[in-house]
Scaffold this active site. Structure first.
Site, PDB file in Angstrom:
ATOM      1  N   ASN A   1       0.833  -1.201   0.000  1.00  0.00           N
ATOM      2  CA  ASN A   1       0.000   0.000   0.000  1.00  0.00           C
ATOM      3  C   ASN A   1       0.872   1.256   0.000  1.00  0.00           C
ATOM      4  OD1 ASN A   1      -2.220  -1.741   0.320  1.00  0.00           O
ATOM      5  ND2 ASN A   1      -2.057  -1.674   2.553  1.00  0.00           N
TER       6      ASN A   1
ATOM      7  N   GLN B   1      -2.521   2.675   3.394  1.00  0.00           N
ATOM      8  CA  GLN B   1      -1.244   2.642   4.131  1.00  0.00           C
ATOM      9  C   GLN B   1      -1.416   3.334   5.482  1.00  0.00           C
ATOM     10  OE1 GLN B   1       2.093   4.525   2.128  1.00  0.00           O
ATOM     11  NE2 GLN B   1       3.587   3.428   3.398  1.00  0.00           N
TER      12      GLN B   1
ATOM     13  N   HIS C   1       6.763  -1.233   3.015  1.00  0.00           N
ATOM     14  CA  HIS C   1       6.644  -2.626   3.440  1.00  0.00           C
ATOM     15  C   HIS C   1       5.703  -3.375   2.505  1.00  0.00           C
ATOM     16  CE1 HIS C   1       3.406  -0.415   5.412  1.00  0.00           C
ATOM     17  NE2 HIS C   1       2.692  -1.528   5.338  1.00  0.00           N
TER      18      HIS C   1
ATOM     19  N   HIS D   1       3.163  -6.794   2.268  1.00  0.00           N
ATOM     20  CA  HIS D   1       2.405  -7.802   3.018  1.00  0.00           C
ATOM     21  C   HIS D   1       2.479  -9.140   2.280  1.00  0.00           C
ATOM     22  CE1 HIS D   1       0.021  -4.957   5.588  1.00  0.00           C
ATOM     23  NE2 HIS D   1       0.315  -4.128   4.611  1.00  0.00           N
TER      24      HIS D   1
HETATM   25  P1  AMP Z   1      -0.303  -0.803   5.956  1.00  0.00           P
HETATM   26  O1  AMP Z   1      -1.785  -0.618   6.154  1.00  0.00           O
HETATM   27  O2  AMP Z   1       0.042  -1.384   4.616  1.00  0.00           O
HETATM   28  O3  AMP Z   1       0.483   0.453   6.286  1.00  0.00           O
HETATM   29  O4  AMP Z   1       0.099  -1.935   6.981  1.00  0.00           O
HETATM   30  C1  AMP Z   1       0.689  -1.719   8.217  1.00  0.00           C
HETATM   31  C2  AMP Z   1       0.691  -3.061   8.914  1.00  0.00           C
HETATM   32  O5  AMP Z   1       1.620  -3.013   9.974  1.00  0.00           O
HETATM   33  C3  AMP Z   1      -0.670  -3.457   9.511  1.00  0.00           C
HETATM   34  O6  AMP Z   1      -1.082  -4.695   8.946  1.00  0.00           O
HETATM   35  C4  AMP Z   1      -0.371  -3.569  11.009  1.00  0.00           C
HETATM   36  O7  AMP Z   1      -1.063  -4.650  11.607  1.00  0.00           O
HETATM   37  C5  AMP Z   1       1.122  -3.811  11.016  1.00  0.00           C
HETATM   38  N1  AMP Z   1       1.814  -3.378  12.235  1.00  0.00           N
HETATM   39  C6  AMP Z   1       1.753  -2.161  12.807  1.00  0.00           C
HETATM   40  N2  AMP Z   1       2.528  -2.126  13.913  1.00  0.00           N
HETATM   41  C7  AMP Z   1       3.104  -3.344  14.010  1.00  0.00           C
HETATM   42  C8  AMP Z   1       4.010  -3.939  14.944  1.00  0.00           C
HETATM   43  N3  AMP Z   1       4.485  -3.261  15.987  1.00  0.00           N
HETATM   44  N4  AMP Z   1       4.380  -5.228  14.732  1.00  0.00           N
HETATM   45  C9  AMP Z   1       3.906  -5.916  13.693  1.00  0.00           C
HETATM   46  N5  AMP Z   1       3.055  -5.413  12.778  1.00  0.00           N
HETATM   47  C10 AMP Z   1       2.650  -4.146  12.941  1.00  0.00           C
END
Ligand code: AMP
Length: 135
Positions: free
Chosen positions: A86, A93, A99, A101
């Site tokens: 994203n 995002q 990052h 997924h």
């Molecule tokens: P996005 O929506 O693509 O920005 O995804 C961010 C992702 O990071 C989400 O799926 C969250 O669950 C994950 N996330 C946020 N903080 C952490 C954390 N401390 N450890 C592992 N995953 C995380």
């Protein structure tokens, strides 16, 4: 500049469930997974989005995505795997550090919903592709 939560994870300041790393990227389990085994692969250099990564950083990150997807496949034997990424709040995002997924899928899990396809006529598609080619 404020460190992102993912930079703090990479630097060991915040705990995570690590899976793997290489020169360019670091992988761990998502804390709020869409399915069992949902993993993230985070670039070590903290550019916010796809637009900010060098070709080397992107290639190295995607190599780790392929490796972790193979580890998930060997271990959990999903029926399929989605790779999602994203960019921007409008795209969902929430952490502004690049990052990817990796989401293992099982038939009928209904874990993700996708788009409803639109229809564009051929002239519109031709014009759009022309705009993109010259951009
Ligand atoms: P996005 O929506 O693509 O920005 O995804 C961010 C992702 O990071 C989400 O799926 C969250 O669950 C994950 N996330 C946020 N903080 C952490 C954390 N401390 N450890 C592992 N995953 C995380």
């Amino acid at each position: 500049v404020q460190k992102s939560i993912f930079s703090k994870i990479i630097d060991g300041e915040i705990p995570c469930h690590k899976i793997a790393e290489n020169e360019f990227a670091f992988s761990f389990l998502d804390v709020s997974p869409a399915t069992k085994g949902h993993a993230l692969v985070v670039s070590k250099l903290p550019g916010p989005s796809l637009h900010d990564l060098s070709a080397d950083a992107l290639a190295g990150t995607m190599q780790l995505v392929q490796q972790v997807a193979a580890q998930i496949q060997r271990t959990l034997h999903p029926d399929g795997i989605n790779v999602l990424q994203n960019n921007g709040g409008a795209a969902g995002q929430t952490v502004f550090h690049f990052h990817v997924h990796i989401i293992p899928r099982w038939s009928g899990d209904q874990a993700l919903s996708f788009w409803k396809p639109l229809t564009f006529d051929a002239a519109e598609l031709a014009q759009l592709a022309e705009q993109l080619r010259i951009a």
